[in-house]
Design a protein around this motif. Structure first.
Motif, mmCIF file in Angstrom:
data_model
loop_
_atom_site.group_PDB
_atom_site.id
_atom_site.type_symbol
_atom_site.label_atom_id
_atom_site.label_comp_id
_atom_site.label_asym_id
_atom_site.label_seq_id
_atom_site.Cartn_x
_atom_site.Cartn_y
_atom_site.Cartn_z
ATOM 1 N N ALA A 130 0.810 -1.139 -0.016
ATOM 2 C CA ALA A 130 0.088 0.017 0.064
ATOM 3 C C ALA A 130 0.879 1.384 -0.055
ATOM 4 O O ALA A 130 0.526 2.106 -0.666
ATOM 5 C CB ALA A 130 -0.782 -0.006 1.096
ATOM 6 N N GLN A 131 1.894 1.012 0.815
ATOM 7 C CA GLN A 131 2.844 2.376 0.955
ATOM 8 C C GLN A 131 3.537 2.489 -0.537
ATOM 9 O O GLN A 131 3.751 3.760 -1.033
ATOM 10 C CB GLN A 131 3.831 2.147 1.900
ATOM 11 N N ARG A 132 3.855 1.603 -1.100
ATOM 12 C CA ARG A 132 4.515 1.441 -2.555
ATOM 13 C C ARG A 132 3.480 2.234 -3.355
ATOM 14 O O ARG A 132 3.984 3.141 -4.440
ATOM 15 C CB ARG A 132 4.937 0.166 -2.895
ATOM 16 N N ARG A 133 2.479 1.539 -3.473
ATOM 17 C CA ARG A 133 1.186 2.165 -4.416
ATOM 18 C C ARG A 133 0.787 3.628 -4.047
ATOM 19 O O ARG A 133 0.893 4.271 -5.218
ATOM 20 C CB ARG A 133 -0.032 1.176 -4.107
ATOM 21 N N ASP A 134 1.012 4.001 -2.748
ATOM 22 C CA ASP A 134 0.674 5.361 -2.313
ATOM 23 C C ASP A 134 1.793 6.430 -3.012
ATOM 24 O O ASP A 134 1.544 7.543 -3.535
ATOM 25 C CB ASP A 134 0.651 5.691 -0.923
ATOM 26 N N ALA A 135 3.006 5.929 -2.910
ATOM 27 C CA ALA A 135 4.298 6.721 -3.409
ATOM 28 C C ALA A 135 4.021 6.958 -4.852
ATOM 29 O O ALA A 135 4.669 7.780 -5.453
ATOM 30 C CB ALA A 135 5.326 5.929 -2.917
ATOM 31 N N ALA A 136 3.601 5.748 -5.367
ATOM 32 C CA ALA A 136 3.215 5.982 -7.012
ATOM 33 C C ALA A 136 2.249 6.654 -7.432
ATOM 34 O O ALA A 136 1.940 6.624 -8.676
ATOM 35 C CB ALA A 136 3.322 4.541 -7.631
ATOM 36 N N GLY A 137 1.365 6.959 -6.502
ATOM 37 C CA GLY A 137 -0.108 7.695 -6.882
ATOM 38 C C GLY A 137 -0.939 6.925 -7.516
ATOM 39 O O GLY A 137 -2.027 7.312 -8.106
ATOM 40 N N LEU A 138 -0.760 5.555 -6.813
ATOM 41 C CA LEU A 138 -2.090 4.779 -7.452
ATOM 42 C C LEU A 138 -3.018 4.452 -6.382
ATOM 43 O O LEU A 138 -2.819 4.121 -5.235
ATOM 44 C CB LEU A 138 -1.307 3.231 -7.439
ATOM 45 N N LEU A 139 -4.236 4.843 -6.909
ATOM 46 C CA LEU A 139 -5.491 4.611 -5.877
ATOM 47 C C LEU A 139 -5.834 3.338 -5.435
ATOM 48 O O LEU A 139 -5.664 2.346 -6.177
ATOM 49 C CB LEU A 139 -6.564 5.155 -6.482
ATOM 50 N N THR A 140 -5.892 2.912 -4.279
ATOM 51 C CA THR A 140 -6.266 1.732 -3.749
ATOM 52 C C THR A 140 -7.704 1.894 -3.042
ATOM 53 O O THR A 140 -7.572 2.262 -1.852
ATOM 54 C CB THR A 140 -5.135 1.008 -2.969
ATOM 55 N N ARG A 141 -8.856 1.657 -3.546
ATOM 56 C CA ARG A 141 -9.960 1.635 -2.576
ATOM 57 C C ARG A 141 -10.187 0.238 -2.414
ATOM 58 O O ARG A 141 -10.389 -0.780 -3.317
ATOM 59 C CB ARG A 141 -10.945 2.378 -3.543
ATOM 60 N N VAL A 142 -10.730 0.136 -0.959
ATOM 61 C CA VAL A 142 -11.126 -1.076 -0.516
ATOM 62 C C VAL A 142 -12.565 -1.085 -0.102
ATOM 63 O O VAL A 142 -12.815 -0.279 1.017
ATOM 64 C CB VAL A 142 -9.928 -1.615 0.398
ATOM 65 N N VAL A 143 -13.364 -1.824 -0.542
ATOM 66 C CA VAL A 143 -14.621 -1.728 -0.034
ATOM 67 C C VAL A 143 -15.379 -3.249 0.219
ATOM 68 O O VAL A 143 -15.039 -4.265 -0.316
ATOM 69 C CB VAL A 143 -15.636 -0.925 -1.353
ATOM 70 N N TRP A 144 -16.354 -3.084 1.235
ATOM 71 C CA TRP A 144 -16.952 -4.244 1.603
ATOM 72 C C TRP A 144 -18.022 -4.655 0.510
ATOM 73 O O TRP A 144 -18.752 -3.689 -0.087
ATOM 74 C CB TRP A 144 -17.614 -4.429 3.081
ATOM 75 N N CYS A 145 -18.259 -5.922 0.103
ATOM 76 C CA CYS A 145 -19.426 -6.158 -0.671
ATOM 77 C C CYS A 145 -19.975 -7.505 0.206
ATOM 78 O O CYS A 145 -19.274 -8.451 0.876
ATOM 79 C CB CYS A 145 -19.026 -6.516 -2.023
ATOM 80 N N ARG A 146 -21.249 -7.811 -0.034
ATOM 81 C CA ARG A 146 -21.922 -8.852 0.418
ATOM 82 C C ARG A 146 -21.584 -10.251 -0.232
ATOM 83 O O ARG A 146 -21.700 -10.052 -1.531
ATOM 84 C CB ARG A 146 -23.574 -8.589 0.444
ATOM 85 N N GLY A 147 -21.266 -11.188 0.492
ATOM 86 C CA GLY A 147 -20.910 -12.385 0.084
ATOM 87 C C GLY A 147 -22.167 -13.327 0.030
ATOM 88 O O GLY A 147 -23.028 -12.890 0.856
ATOM 89 N N HIS A 148 -22.257 -14.079 -0.930
ATOM 90 C CA HIS A 148 -23.506 -15.175 -1.045
ATOM 91 C C HIS A 148 -24.680 -14.341 -1.088
ATOM 92 O O HIS A 148 -25.895 -14.540 -0.574
ATOM 93 C CB HIS A 148 -23.367 -16.032 0.166
ATOM 94 N N ALA A 149 -24.586 -13.354 -1.937
ATOM 95 C CA ALA A 149 -25.900 -12.436 -2.038
ATOM 96 C C ALA A 149 -26.875 -13.294 -2.912
ATOM 97 O O ALA A 149 -26.594 -13.909 -4.016
ATOM 98 C CB ALA A 149 -25.295 -11.123 -2.982
ATOM 99 N N LEU A 150 -28.301 -12.930 -2.638
ATOM 100 C CA LEU A 150 -29.211 -13.038 -3.194
ATOM 101 C C LEU A 150 -29.959 -11.983 -3.959
ATOM 102 O O LEU A 150 -29.622 -10.708 -3.730
ATOM 103 C CB LEU A 150 -30.292 -13.936 -2.403
ATOM 104 N N ARG A 151 -31.100 -12.455 -4.942
ATOM 105 C CA ARG A 151 -31.663 -11.340 -5.660
ATOM 106 C C ARG A 151 -32.369 -10.208 -4.756
ATOM 107 O O ARG A 151 -32.227 -9.155 -4.889
ATOM 108 C CB ARG A 151 -32.841 -12.006 -6.509
#
Length: 195
Positions: A130-151
């Protein structure tokens, strides 16, 4: 059923890109308590050669460790801006809320006890990437998503059809990674499979 409908909508795309140009990637870990093995998956899209199913071969196998290993593998391998969807709060919150504090504490859960945080080896790896990516100006967005989702989860606005489809696909990769770990434990496994 419904997952076939989702496959018809999204199964032809080898990669997904968010509106801000970040490559959307899903990671997942799996653990089989009956065999005591774990594996993980990284999913970009249908048929993408960067998709990964791999056994967890380091540390004490667990679902959280496998989830974190998947995320670490992704950060190590992909040098582009990323939007990472993960169904594990341990990884999402650990990255977004606790990583800086844990680094400041030298990765110790309690500094007076000198006891490392769980999976500190992988957290250090994630933090370094993450620090390497930040130094290179690369965005790293981490989001939660529902597992085993149903309709009904999509209908309620708890997830999107794309996240429901891709989380199911990465779950299959993580399950395959568990199978590879079980085979490795008996000495009959290939290491990593790329889709």
């Amino acid at each position: 059923g419904w997952y076939k409908e989702l496959a018809a909508l999204f199964g032809g795309a080898a990669e997904h890109v968010d509106d801000d140009g970040c490559v959307r990637v899903w990671t997942d870990g799996g653990y089989d308590p009956l065999t005591g093995v774990a594996g993980f998956g990284v999913y970009y899209g249908a048929g993408n050669p960067k998709n990964v199913a791999a056994p967890l071969l380091t540390g004490t196998p667990s679902a959280p460790r496998a989830e974190l290993a998947a995320f670490a593998a992704l950060l190590d391998e992909d040098p582009r801006p990323l939007s990472v969807a993960i169904d594990c709060r341990y990884v999402v919150d650990g990255y977004n809320r606790h990583r800086h504090r844990n680094r400041a504490r030298a990765w110790l859960a309690k500094t007076l006890d000198a006891r490392p945080v769980h999976n500190s080896d992988l957290w250090r790896r994630v933090d370094t990437a993450a620090q390497r990516r930040d130094a290179a100006g690369l965005l790293t967005r981490v989001v939660w998503c529902r597992g085993h989702a149903l309709r009904r989860h999509v209908d309620a606005g708890e997830t999107t059809p794309l996240d429901a489809y891709a989380n199911s696909a990465v779950d299959e990769l993580a399950t395959a990674g568990c199978g590879m770990a079980a085979a490795a434990a008996t000495g009959s496994a290939p290491g990593t499979v790329r889709d």
